[in-house]
Motif scaffolding. Structure first.
Motif, short mmCIF file in Angstrom:
data_model
loop_
_atom_site.label_atom_id
_atom_site.label_comp_id
_atom_site.label_asym_id
_atom_site.label_seq_id
_atom_site.Cartn_x
_atom_site.Cartn_y
_atom_site.Cartn_z
N VAL A 92 0.82 -1.28 0.03
CA VAL A 92 0.02 -0.06 -0.07
C VAL A 92 0.91 1.15 -0.07
N THR A 93 0.74 2.15 -0.91
CA THR A 93 1.18 3.44 -1.19
C THR A 93 0.27 4.51 -1.11
N THR A 94 0.61 5.64 -0.53
CA THR A 94 -0.27 6.72 -0.56
C THR A 94 -0.01 7.63 -1.72
N ASP A 95 0.99 7.50 -2.74
CA ASP A 95 1.30 8.19 -3.63
C ASP A 95 1.74 7.21 -4.80
N PRO A 96 0.91 6.42 -5.46
CA PRO A 96 1.35 5.53 -6.52
C PRO A 96 1.94 6.15 -7.68
N ASP A 97 1.40 7.57 -7.92
CA ASP A 97 2.04 8.17 -9.12
C ASP A 97 3.50 8.53 -9.08
N ALA A 98 3.85 8.94 -7.89
CA ALA A 98 5.17 9.42 -7.63
C ALA A 98 6.09 7.84 -7.52
N LEU A 99 5.73 6.88 -7.00
CA LEU A 99 6.37 5.86 -7.01
C LEU A 99 6.45 5.09 -8.23
N HIS A 100 5.47 4.93 -9.17
CA HIS A 100 5.51 4.67 -10.57
C HIS A 100 6.71 5.57 -11.26
N ARG A 106 13.93 4.11 -12.93
CA ARG A 106 14.95 3.30 -12.60
C ARG A 106 15.06 1.84 -13.39
N ASN A 107 14.33 2.02 -14.66
CA ASN A 107 14.07 1.10 -15.77
C ASN A 107 13.41 -0.48 -15.15
N ALA A 108 12.59 -0.09 -14.07
CA ALA A 108 11.98 -1.26 -13.57
C ALA A 108 11.19 -2.06 -14.59
N ASP A 109 10.84 -3.27 -14.47
CA ASP A 109 10.02 -4.24 -15.58
C ASP A 109 8.70 -3.81 -15.17
N VAL A 110 8.00 -2.87 -15.47
CA VAL A 110 6.50 -2.67 -15.06
C VAL A 110 5.55 -3.67 -16.12
N PHE A 124 -0.18 -0.38 -9.96
CA PHE A 124 0.67 -0.70 -11.05
C PHE A 124 1.52 -1.91 -10.24
N ALA A 125 2.01 -2.87 -11.55
CA ALA A 125 2.81 -3.97 -10.98
C ALA A 125 4.11 -4.08 -11.96
N VAL A 126 4.95 -4.81 -10.93
CA VAL A 126 6.44 -4.81 -11.37
C VAL A 126 6.95 -6.08 -11.25
N ARG A 127 7.77 -6.47 -12.16
CA ARG A 127 8.38 -7.77 -11.96
C ARG A 127 10.06 -7.22 -11.41
N TRP A 134 5.20 -7.60 -7.97
CA TRP A 134 5.07 -6.84 -6.82
C TRP A 134 3.99 -5.86 -7.17
N SER A 135 2.92 -5.51 -6.71
CA SER A 135 1.86 -4.56 -7.07
C SER A 135 1.83 -3.43 -5.99
N PHE A 136 1.70 -2.48 -6.40
CA PHE A 136 1.86 -1.09 -5.43
C PHE A 136 0.50 -0.35 -5.80
N GLY A 137 -0.41 0.04 -4.61
CA GLY A 137 -1.51 0.73 -5.01
C GLY A 137 -2.07 1.25 -3.60
#
Length: 144
Positions: A92-100, A106-110, A124-127, A134-137
């Motif tokens: 859980v994140t309060t700011d998914p836009d900033a984290l995304h 950093r070239n994460a595999d979104v 959003f989700a990342v490998r 990992w899903s962050f939301g």
């Protein structure tokens, strides 16, 4: 100050509790995965035990809440052994836009782009480099 404002002020001052549920995983290259979680996602490394490239035990906390990760170097044949790259977690994140924005920079595999869901979350989700998902939301789960 009304009750809502007083409660908000007290909540802001309350210490974050120590996690009582941990995601556990193992990695082929645990030191690199720890660095990735700190640099790319923003986890905070609070403990690391082991010598050189072998991580016997590491703990990383999520700075926005009380969750954490425990991880170590994969050692096949041990009683508590799982294949690297088979874990999945929701954070859980309060700011998914900033984290995304941070993970993209950093070239994460979104694997699932930032979007609003039909259940009211923005996520959003990342490998990660080991293959874990990992899903962050913003969805915090249902209250008790």
């Amino acid at each position: 100050m009304n009750n809502d404002a007083a409660n908000a002020a007290n909540t802001a001052k309350a210490p974050i509790p120590t996690p009582t549920v941990w995601l556990t995983l193992q990695a082929t290259d645990a030191p690199a995965l720890i660095d990735y979680y700190v640099d790319t996602f923003g986890f905070v490394l609070t403990a690391r035990h082991g010598e050189g490239d072998v991580v016997d035990h590491a703990e990383l906390l999520w700075p926005e809440g009380s969750g954490g990760i425990m991880l170590g170097t994969h050692r096949p044949g041990r009683a508590w052994s799982r294949e690297p790259g088979t874990a999945g977690g929701y954070v859980v994140t309060t700011d998914p836009d900033a984290l995304h924005e941070r993970v993209v920079a950093r070239n994460a595999d979104v694997i699932r782009p930032l979007a609003d869901t039909d259940y009211g979350s923005r996520e959003f989700a990342v490998r990660d480099p080991e293959g874990n998902l990992w899903s962050f939301g913003t969805y915090p789960g249902q209250a008790r």
